[in-house]
Design an enzyme around this catalytic site. Structure first.
Site, PDB file in Angstrom:
ATOM      1  N   TYR A  23      -2.607 -19.660   6.560  1.00  0.00           N
ATOM      2  CA  TYR A  23      -1.220 -19.344   6.244  1.00  0.00           C
ATOM      3  C   TYR A  23      -1.068 -19.020   4.760  1.00  0.00           C
ATOM      4  CZ  TYR A  23       3.826 -19.299   6.281  1.00  0.00           C
ATOM      5  OH  TYR A  23       5.124 -18.897   6.164  1.00  0.00           O
ATOM      6  N   ARG A  58      13.390  17.349   8.409  1.00  0.00           N
ATOM      7  CA  ARG A  58      13.688  16.856   7.067  1.00  0.00           C
ATOM      8  C   ARG A  58      14.751  17.794   6.503  1.00  0.00           C
ATOM      9  NH1 ARG A  58      11.150  11.662   6.094  1.00  0.00           N
ATOM     10  NH2 ARG A  58      12.959  11.377   7.385  1.00  0.00           N
ATOM     11  N   PHE A  88      18.600   9.813  11.352  1.00  0.00           N
ATOM     12  CA  PHE A  88      17.636  10.749  11.944  1.00  0.00           C
ATOM     13  C   PHE A  88      16.686  10.085  12.925  1.00  0.00           C
ATOM     14  CE2 PHE A  88      14.002   9.373   9.403  1.00  0.00           C
ATOM     15  CZ  PHE A  88      14.631   8.716   8.361  1.00  0.00           C
ATOM     16  N   ASP A 126       7.037   5.138  -6.889  1.00  0.00           N
ATOM     17  CA  ASP A 126       6.761   5.089  -5.460  1.00  0.00           C
ATOM     18  C   ASP A 126       5.338   5.631  -5.333  1.00  0.00           C
ATOM     19  OD1 ASP A 126       6.395   5.558  -2.782  1.00  0.00           O
ATOM     20  OD2 ASP A 126       8.498   6.103  -2.436  1.00  0.00           O
ATOM     21  N   PHE A 169      14.131   9.455  -1.361  1.00  0.00           N
ATOM     22  CA  PHE A 169      13.453   9.245  -0.093  1.00  0.00           C
ATOM     23  C   PHE A 169      14.377   8.365   0.758  1.00  0.00           C
ATOM     24  CE2 PHE A 169      10.743   7.190   3.001  1.00  0.00           C
ATOM     25  CZ  PHE A 169      10.230   8.317   3.616  1.00  0.00           C
ATOM     26  N   THR A 170      14.361   8.603   2.064  1.00  0.00           N
ATOM     27  CA  THR A 170      15.345   7.982   2.961  1.00  0.00           C
ATOM     28  C   THR A 170      15.463   6.462   2.764  1.00  0.00           C
ATOM     29  OG1 THR A 170      13.622   7.938   4.640  1.00  0.00           O
ATOM     30  CG2 THR A 170      15.166   9.785   4.706  1.00  0.00           C
ATOM     31  N   LYS A 191       0.236   5.258   4.206  1.00  0.00           N
ATOM     32  CA  LYS A 191      -0.051   6.664   3.858  1.00  0.00           C
ATOM     33  C   LYS A 191      -1.406   6.721   3.157  1.00  0.00           C
ATOM     34  CE  LYS A 191       4.377   6.705   5.032  1.00  0.00           C
ATOM     35  NZ  LYS A 191       5.467   6.561   4.115  1.00  0.00           N
TER      36      LYS A 191
HETATM   37  C1  LIG Z   1       6.950   6.171   4.088  1.00  0.00           C
HETATM   38  C2  LIG Z   1       7.523   6.163   2.746  1.00  0.00           C
HETATM   39  C3  LIG Z   1       8.237   5.062   2.256  1.00  0.00           C
HETATM   40  C4  LIG Z   1       8.589   3.864   3.109  1.00  0.00           C
HETATM   41  O1  LIG Z   1       7.467   3.205   3.553  1.00  0.00           O
HETATM   42  P1  LIG Z   1       7.357   2.543   5.011  1.00  0.00           P
HETATM   43  O2  LIG Z   1       5.963   2.028   5.029  1.00  0.00           O
HETATM   44  O3  LIG Z   1       7.619   3.617   6.025  1.00  0.00           O
HETATM   45  O4  LIG Z   1       8.367   1.451   5.092  1.00  0.00           O
HETATM   46  C5  LIG Z   1       8.674   5.112   0.944  1.00  0.00           C
HETATM   47  N1  LIG Z   1       8.460   6.189   0.169  1.00  0.00           N
HETATM   48  C6  LIG Z   1       7.798   7.271   0.618  1.00  0.00           C
HETATM   49  C7  LIG Z   1       7.588   8.426  -0.289  1.00  0.00           C
HETATM   50  C8  LIG Z   1       7.315   7.299   1.923  1.00  0.00           C
HETATM   51  O5  LIG Z   1       6.693   8.393   2.358  1.00  0.00           O
END
Ligand SMILES: *Cc1c(COP(=O)(O)O)cnc(C)c1O
Length: 462
Positions: A77, A387, A454, A220, A129-130, A263
Site C-alpha cells: 500500500y 476536435r 463531446f 503539460d 486542452f479540454t 501518451k
Molecule cells: C490526454 C491529455 C490530457 C489529459 O490526460 P488524461 O490522461 O486523458 O487524463 C492533458 N493534456 C493533453 C495535452 C492531453 O493530450
C-alpha cells in the site's frame, strides 16, 4: 511510371511478438451502430471498429521489457519499490524534485489547479486542452488563450505553431496584474492546434517574462518527447542533441509539469504531477490522498507504476520517436498527395483533417468535423474523433458555444500498434469519404452533457 511509394528513411525499431485480431464489419452493421451511438464515435463499441484512430491515449503497445516489469509489481500500500523507480526516472528525465503519481493526466491537472488557483484568477496558456481548461475553470480561473495567431490557421506553415504570443502574454499580465496569474500553462505539441510544437527559444522568452513578474510555469508534458523531436529537426542549434537532452532543457525552463503517461510514456494508464515547489508538493500530497490514493501510488497499482517508469525510459529513445512521428508523416504525405485538406505542418501524434475545407458547404453549426468522423466510420470502420465546435463546449459565463476557428477531425495514431499497410488503408478510406463529400448534410445535437460534452453528446443527421 508514377511514383506510388514514397521513399522513407525509417522503419519500426521493433518486431511484433503478440498480435490482436481486427474485426471487419459490413456497411449495414456500421450504419446501425452509428445511429445507435448518436453519430458520436466515442459511443461506438470497439468490437465494431476496424482501425481505431480515436486517440493515442492509453492505446500504445507495451514492450516486452514493460510487460516483464508488470510481473515485478510491488503491491504494498505504501512506499512501493515501483514508486521509487518511477520517482527516480522522472527526476532523471524531467529533472523535477517532487513526483506524485496520479491515475492519469487529469488527476494531476486537478491537483495542480486546486492547489494553485484562487477564484477570479487568470491562467494563460498556448491554446486550451479540454480537461486542462475545465479543471482550471472548476477551480475558479478564467483560461486565456495566448498562442500565436498562426496556430488558428490550418494553412499556416509556421514550424512552431505551439508558440506563445509574447505580446498577448504581456498584455494580459498588465491588464489583470501578475498576482492574479497563479501560473502559465504551457503545452508541448499542442493537441488542439494539430499536434504543433513550441520552440525552445519561445519557451526561453516566456520564462524571462514569467521570472520578471514572479509567475511560475507549469508544462503539460504529455507529448513533450514528441515536441523535442520537432525542436531537434527544425530549430537551429539542436540537431546534434538527443531527445532526452532537449526534454531536460525544456523542463529546466519551468517549475513543474502535469503528465498523461498514456501518451508519450507508452502505458495504458497512468500520469503524474511533478514540481520543484515544496509548498505545492505539500498541498498536492494533501489532496491526492482524498481524490486519487496515497502519495506513493496515486490511484495506480505498483505494476502500473513499473510499466510507466520503463515506458518513460523507452519514450526518450531517438529511434522510437523518429519511427513514431515518421509513421504519422507517412500518412500525412499520402493525404497531401491526394489533395485532402489537412492541418500543416503535419503534427506529432495525429493527422488533423480540416473539416471546414473538406465540407465547404456545411456551416459550423451543423458540426462538420463530427459529421466527418461519422462518415469516415460509415465508409470504412475507421474510428476518428471530432476536435471542433463540439469539443470546444460553451463559455461558462455567456452559455454560448465557443466557436473555434479550427474545425478538425483527428486521425490519431497509437504508438507501435498499426503497420504501414493500415496507414494505406486509412488514406484510401479518407479519399473515398472525400469523393462522397457533396452528398453529406451535417448533424444537429440532440443531447448535450454538462461537462466535456463531446464525450457523450448525441447527434442526428440533418
Ligand atoms: C490526454 C491529455 C490530457 C489529459 O490526460 P488524461 O490522461 O486523458 O487524463 C492533458 N493534456 C493533453 C495535452 C492531453 O493530450
Amino acid at each position: 511510371m508514377a511514383r506510388a511509394i514514397r521513399k522513407r528513411s525509417w522503419a519500426e525499431p521493433f518486431k511484433i511478438k503478440v498480435v490482436e485480431p481486427l474485426q471487419l464489419t459490413s456497411r449495414e452493421e456500421r450504419q446501425k451502430a452509428l445511429a445507435k451511438a448518436g453519430y458520436n464515435t466515442f459511443l461506438l463499441p470497439s468490437r465494431l471498429v476496424y482501425i481505431d484512430l480515436l486517440t493515442d491515449s492509453g492505446t500504445s503497445a507495451m514492450s516486452d521489457w514493460q510487460w516483464a516489469g508488470m510481473m515485478l509489481g510491488d503491491e504494498a500500500y505504501a512506499g512501493s519499490r515501483n514508486f521509487e523507480h518511477l520517482q527516480a526516472v522522472v527526476r532523471k528525465h524531467y529533472g523535477y524534485k517532487h513526483v506524485i503519481p496520479t491515475h492519469q493526466g487529469r488527476g494531476a491537472e486537478h491537483l495542480l489547479s486546486r492547489s494553485l488557483i484562487d477564484p477570479g484568477d487568470y491562467v494563460p496558456g498556448n491554446m486550451y486542452f479540454t480537461t486542462t481548461r475545465l479543471h482550471q475553470e472548476l477551480a475558479g480561473a478564467k483560461f486565456v488563450d495566448v498562442i500565436i495567431d498562426d496556430a488558428h490557421d490550418p494553412k499556416s506553415q509556421h514550424p512552431f505553431k505551439g508558440n506563445i504570443d509574447l505580446d498577448k502574454l504581456r498584455t494580459l499580465i498588465r491588464k489583470v496584474g501578475a498576482e492574479r496569474i497563479p501560473y502559465i500553462s504551457v503545452a508541448g505539441t499542442v493537441n488542439m492546434a494539430g499536434g504543433q510544437p513550441i520552440s525552445m527559444q519561445n519557451l526561453k522568452e516566456v520564462r524571462a517574462i514569467a521570472q520578471r513578474y514572479g509567475i511560475p510555469i507549469y508544462l503539460d508534458a504529455t507529448r513533450l518527447a514528441e515536441n523535442a523531436y520537432f525542436i531537434q529537426q527544425r530549430e537551429p542549434g539542436h540537431q546534434s542533441k538527443s531527445i532526452a537532452e532537449i526534454v531536460k532543457s525544456l523542463c529546466s525552463l519551468s517549475d513543474g509539469c502535469t503528465m498523461s503517461a498514456k501518451k508519450d510514456s507508452l502505458v495504458n494508464i497512468g500520469g503524474f504531477l511533478a514540481t520543484n515547489d515544496r509548498k505545492l508538493h505539500e498541498e498536492a500530497c494533501n489532496l491526492v490522498v482524498v481524490y486519487e490514493g496515497l502519495h506513493t501510488y496515486g490511484g495506480l497499482a505498483g505494476r502500473d507504476m513499473e510499466a510507466m517508469a520503463r515506458g518513460i525510459v523507452e519514450s526518450f529513445q531517438d529511434d522510437h520517436i523518429r519511427a513514431r512521428i515518421g509513421q504519422v508523416e507517412y500518412l500525412g504525405h499520402r493525404l497531401i498527395e491526394e489533395k485532402i485538406p489537412i492541418v500543416l505542418p503535419i503534427g506529432g501524434h495525429a493527422i488533423f483533417l480540416d473539416a471546414k475545407r473538406f465540407y465547404r458547404h456545411l456551416p459550423q453549426d451543423s458540426f462538420p468535423a463530427q459529421t466527418l468522423a461519422a462518415e469516415l466510420y460509415l465508409e470504412s470502420g475507421i474510428r476518428s474523433m471530432e476536435r471542433g465546435i463540439a469539443s470546444a463546449g460553451r463559455n461558462p459565463e455567456t452559455g454560448e458555444h465557443y466557436r473555434p476557428r479550427l474545425e478538425l477531425t483527428r486521425l490519431t495514431i497509437p504508438r507501435r500498434v498499426y503497420t504501414q499497410a493500415h496507414m494505406d488503408v486509412t488514406a484510401e478510406a479518407v479519399c473515398a469519404t472525400y469523393d462522397r463529400r457533396r452528398e453529406v448534410k451535417g448533424l444537429r445535437m440532440v443531447y448535450e452533457p454538462r461537462y466535456l460534452r463531446f464525450f457523450r453528446a448525441r447527434f442526428k443527421p440533418l
